[in-house]
Write a protein that holds these residues in place. Structure first.
Motif, PDB file in Angstrom:
ATOM      1  N   ARG A 114       0.825  -1.207   0.000  1.00  0.00           N
ATOM      2  CA  ARG A 114       0.000   0.000   0.000  1.00  0.00           C
ATOM      3  C   ARG A 114       0.861   1.260   0.000  1.00  0.00           C
ATOM      4  O   ARG A 114       1.978   1.239   0.498  1.00  0.00           O
ATOM      5  CB  ARG A 114      -0.872   0.027   1.247  1.00  0.00           C
ATOM      6  CG  ARG A 114      -1.990  -0.963   1.176  1.00  0.00           C
ATOM      7  CD  ARG A 114      -2.890  -0.772   2.361  1.00  0.00           C
ATOM      8  NE  ARG A 114      -3.885  -1.824   2.384  1.00  0.00           N
ATOM      9  CZ  ARG A 114      -4.631  -2.095   3.425  1.00  0.00           C
ATOM     10  NH1 ARG A 114      -4.490  -1.393   4.537  1.00  0.00           N
ATOM     11  NH2 ARG A 114      -5.518  -3.060   3.368  1.00  0.00           N
ATOM     12  N   ALA A 115       0.278   2.341  -0.528  1.00  0.00           N
ATOM     13  CA  ALA A 115       0.934   3.640  -0.453  1.00  0.00           C
ATOM     14  C   ALA A 115       1.199   3.967   1.014  1.00  0.00           C
ATOM     15  O   ALA A 115       0.343   3.726   1.873  1.00  0.00           O
ATOM     16  CB  ALA A 115       0.060   4.704  -1.093  1.00  0.00           C
ATOM     17  N   ASN A 116       2.394   4.463   1.286  1.00  0.00           N
ATOM     18  CA  ASN A 116       2.769   4.890   2.636  1.00  0.00           C
ATOM     19  C   ASN A 116       2.896   3.727   3.631  1.00  0.00           C
ATOM     20  O   ASN A 116       2.922   3.935   4.842  1.00  0.00           O
ATOM     21  CB  ASN A 116       1.753   5.917   3.158  1.00  0.00           C
ATOM     22  CG  ASN A 116       2.430   6.976   4.005  1.00  0.00           C
ATOM     23  OD1 ASN A 116       3.548   7.386   3.694  1.00  0.00           O
ATOM     24  ND2 ASN A 116       1.782   7.401   5.063  1.00  0.00           N
ATOM     25  N   ALA A 117       2.970   2.521   3.123  1.00  0.00           N
ATOM     26  CA  ALA A 117       3.066   1.358   4.017  1.00  0.00           C
ATOM     27  C   ALA A 117       4.452   1.220   4.648  1.00  0.00           C
ATOM     28  O   ALA A 117       4.606   0.558   5.674  1.00  0.00           O
ATOM     29  CB  ALA A 117       2.738   0.081   3.242  1.00  0.00           C
ATOM     30  N   GLY A 118       5.446   1.843   4.018  1.00  0.00           N
ATOM     31  CA  GLY A 118       6.816   1.721   4.520  1.00  0.00           C
ATOM     32  C   GLY A 118       7.706   0.913   3.591  1.00  0.00           C
ATOM     33  O   GLY A 118       8.730   0.392   3.998  1.00  0.00           O
ATOM     34  N   LYS A 119       7.316   0.844   2.309  1.00  0.00           N
ATOM     35  CA  LYS A 119       8.090   0.056   1.335  1.00  0.00           C
ATOM     36  C   LYS A 119       9.514   0.584   1.189  1.00  0.00           C
ATOM     37  O   LYS A 119      10.482  -0.158   1.297  1.00  0.00           O
ATOM     38  CB  LYS A 119       7.394   0.067  -0.038  1.00  0.00           C
ATOM     39  CG  LYS A 119       6.027  -0.579  -0.054  1.00  0.00           C
ATOM     40  CD  LYS A 119       5.418  -0.585  -1.448  1.00  0.00           C
ATOM     41  CE  LYS A 119       5.140   0.808  -1.984  1.00  0.00           C
ATOM     42  NZ  LYS A 119       4.132   1.572  -1.207  1.00  0.00           N
ATOM     43  N   THR A 120       9.599   1.898   0.933  1.00  0.00           N
ATOM     44  CA  THR A 120      10.926   2.484   0.720  1.00  0.00           C
ATOM     45  C   THR A 120      11.783   2.327   1.973  1.00  0.00           C
ATOM     46  O   THR A 120      12.967   1.983   1.890  1.00  0.00           O
ATOM     47  CB  THR A 120      10.795   3.970   0.328  1.00  0.00           C
ATOM     48  OG1 THR A 120      10.002   4.054  -0.852  1.00  0.00           O
ATOM     49  CG2 THR A 120      12.153   4.590   0.044  1.00  0.00           C
ATOM     50  N   THR A 121      11.165   2.521   3.122  1.00  0.00           N
ATOM     51  CA  THR A 121      11.891   2.395   4.390  1.00  0.00           C
ATOM     52  C   THR A 121      12.442   0.986   4.572  1.00  0.00           C
ATOM     53  O   THR A 121      13.600   0.804   4.975  1.00  0.00           O
ATOM     54  CB  THR A 121      10.950   2.730   5.574  1.00  0.00           C
ATOM     55  OG1 THR A 121      10.382   4.017   5.352  1.00  0.00           O
ATOM     56  CG2 THR A 121      11.709   2.750   6.891  1.00  0.00           C
ATOM     57  N   HIS A 152       6.033   6.491  -9.244  1.00  0.00           N
ATOM     58  CA  HIS A 152       5.245   5.282  -9.064  1.00  0.00           C
ATOM     59  C   HIS A 152       4.987   4.516 -10.350  1.00  0.00           C
ATOM     60  O   HIS A 152       4.152   3.634 -10.379  1.00  0.00           O
ATOM     61  CB  HIS A 152       3.926   5.611  -8.353  1.00  0.00           C
ATOM     62  CG  HIS A 152       4.128   5.853  -6.891  1.00  0.00           C
ATOM     63  ND1 HIS A 152       4.148   7.114  -6.368  1.00  0.00           N
ATOM     64  CD2 HIS A 152       4.367   5.018  -5.876  1.00  0.00           C
ATOM     65  CE1 HIS A 152       4.367   7.021  -5.066  1.00  0.00           C
ATOM     66  NE2 HIS A 152       4.512   5.772  -4.739  1.00  0.00           N
TER      67      HIS A 152
HETATM   68  N1  LIG Z   1       5.990   3.910  12.930  1.00  0.00           N
HETATM   69  C1  LIG Z   1       6.563   3.454  11.834  1.00  0.00           C
HETATM   70  N2  LIG Z   1       6.672   4.282  10.794  1.00  0.00           N
HETATM   71  C2  LIG Z   1       7.236   3.810   9.682  1.00  0.00           C
HETATM   72  C3  LIG Z   1       7.713   2.481   9.578  1.00  0.00           C
HETATM   73  N3  LIG Z   1       8.218   2.293   8.331  1.00  0.00           N
HETATM   74  C4  LIG Z   1       8.061   3.464   7.698  1.00  0.00           C
HETATM   75  N4  LIG Z   1       7.488   4.390   8.500  1.00  0.00           N
HETATM   76  C5  LIG Z   1       7.153   5.775   8.152  1.00  0.00           C
HETATM   77  O1  LIG Z   1       6.033   5.745   7.291  1.00  0.00           O
HETATM   78  C6  LIG Z   1       6.134   6.751   6.277  1.00  0.00           C
HETATM   79  C7  LIG Z   1       6.057   6.126   4.900  1.00  0.00           C
HETATM   80  O2  LIG Z   1       7.199   5.319   4.674  1.00  0.00           O
HETATM   81  P1  LIG Z   1       7.743   5.016   3.214  1.00  0.00           P
HETATM   82  O3  LIG Z   1       8.869   4.073   3.391  1.00  0.00           O
HETATM   83  O4  LIG Z   1       7.989   6.259   2.479  1.00  0.00           O
HETATM   84  O5  LIG Z   1       6.485   4.267   2.604  1.00  0.00           O
HETATM   85  P2  LIG Z   1       6.232   3.848   1.080  1.00  0.00           P
HETATM   86  O6  LIG Z   1       5.419   2.603   1.119  1.00  0.00           O
HETATM   87  O7  LIG Z   1       7.519   3.790   0.335  1.00  0.00           O
HETATM   88  O8  LIG Z   1       5.356   5.048   0.559  1.00  0.00           O
HETATM   89  P3  LIG Z   1       4.988   5.403  -0.984  1.00  0.00           P
HETATM   90  O9  LIG Z   1       6.231   5.221  -1.798  1.00  0.00           O
HETATM   91  O10 LIG Z   1       4.523   6.811  -0.933  1.00  0.00           O
HETATM   92  O11 LIG Z   1       3.908   4.452  -1.377  1.00  0.00           O
HETATM   93  C8  LIG Z   1       7.453   7.476   6.539  1.00  0.00           C
HETATM   94  O12 LIG Z   1       7.176   8.649   7.253  1.00  0.00           O
HETATM   95  C9  LIG Z   1       8.249   6.475   7.366  1.00  0.00           C
HETATM   96  O13 LIG Z   1       9.166   7.136   8.194  1.00  0.00           O
HETATM   97  C10 LIG Z   1       7.581   1.623  10.705  1.00  0.00           C
HETATM   98  O14 LIG Z   1       7.958   0.454  10.710  1.00  0.00           O
HETATM   99  N5  LIG Z   1       6.999   2.174  11.795  1.00  0.00           N
END
Ligand SMILES: Nc1nc2c(ncn2[C@@H]2O[C@H](COP(=O)(O)OP(=O)(O)OP(=O)(O)O)[C@@H](O)[C@H]2O)c(=O)[nH]1
Ligand SMILES: [Mg+2]
Length: 123
Positions: free
Chosen positions: A20-27, A69
């Motif tokens: 999902r968007a903002n799920a934490g994929k990039t992280t 994306h």
């Molecule tokens: N609390 C918490 N926050 C997290 C975790 N992983 C990521 N985040 C936060 O969640 C937000 C989204 O993380 P991204 O890694 O950008 O997520 P994404 O899925 O790549 O997002 P998109 O590319 O926009 O779809 C960021 O602000 C991160 O710092 C986690 O395990 N716990």
């Protein structure tokens, strides 16, 4: 075949990340690659995407979203150039059309003659 031979044959390991968007994929990819850097993003022609967004923020904000994306884009962390990540926005955003984009991408990549262009993992 020896794993190192397979690795050599594949060249770069290509992974499709679905979530999902903002799920934490990039992280999570940063964690896996043991880095805090942002990935560099290349389009399928091999050109870098997203550089110009520094120049004109308003015009490019929308195209940046789309660009980042695009499932065909290749995300590479400079510290780990042996991995190519393809980022899917997930199925929640546009329902069926999003799903079809992913499905078509997987099907097309499975037909790639060259091992290096095929998907090696879906996560
Ligand atoms: N609390 C918490 N926050 C997290 C975790 N992983 C990521 N985040 C936060 O969640 C937000 C989204 O993380 P991204 O890694 O950008 O997520 P994404 O899925 O790549 O997002 P998109 O590319 O926009 O779809 C960021 O602000 C991160 O710092 C986690 O395990 N716990
Ligand atoms: Mg992301």
């Amino acid at each position: 075949m020896d794993p190192s031979q397979i690795r050599e044959k594949i060249g770069r390991f290509r992974i499709l990340v679905i979530g999902r968007a903002n799920a934490g994929k990039t992280t999570i990819l940063q964690r896996v690659c043991n880095t805090r850097e942002n990935p560099e993003i290349y389009n399928s022609a091999g050109n870098k995407v997203g550089i110009t967004m520094l120049i004109d923020d308003t015009v490019l904000k929308a195209s940046r979203e789309r660009g980042l994306h695009n499932i065909e884009n290749e995300m590479v962390f400079q510290s780990n150039p042996g991995f190519i990540f393809h980022d899917s926005r997930g199925f929640e955003a546009g329902g069926e059309s999003e799903f079809n984009i992913v499905k078509t991408f997987i099907a097309d990549r499975s037909k790639e003659a060259r091992l290096t262009n095929q998907l090696h993992a879906i996560w």
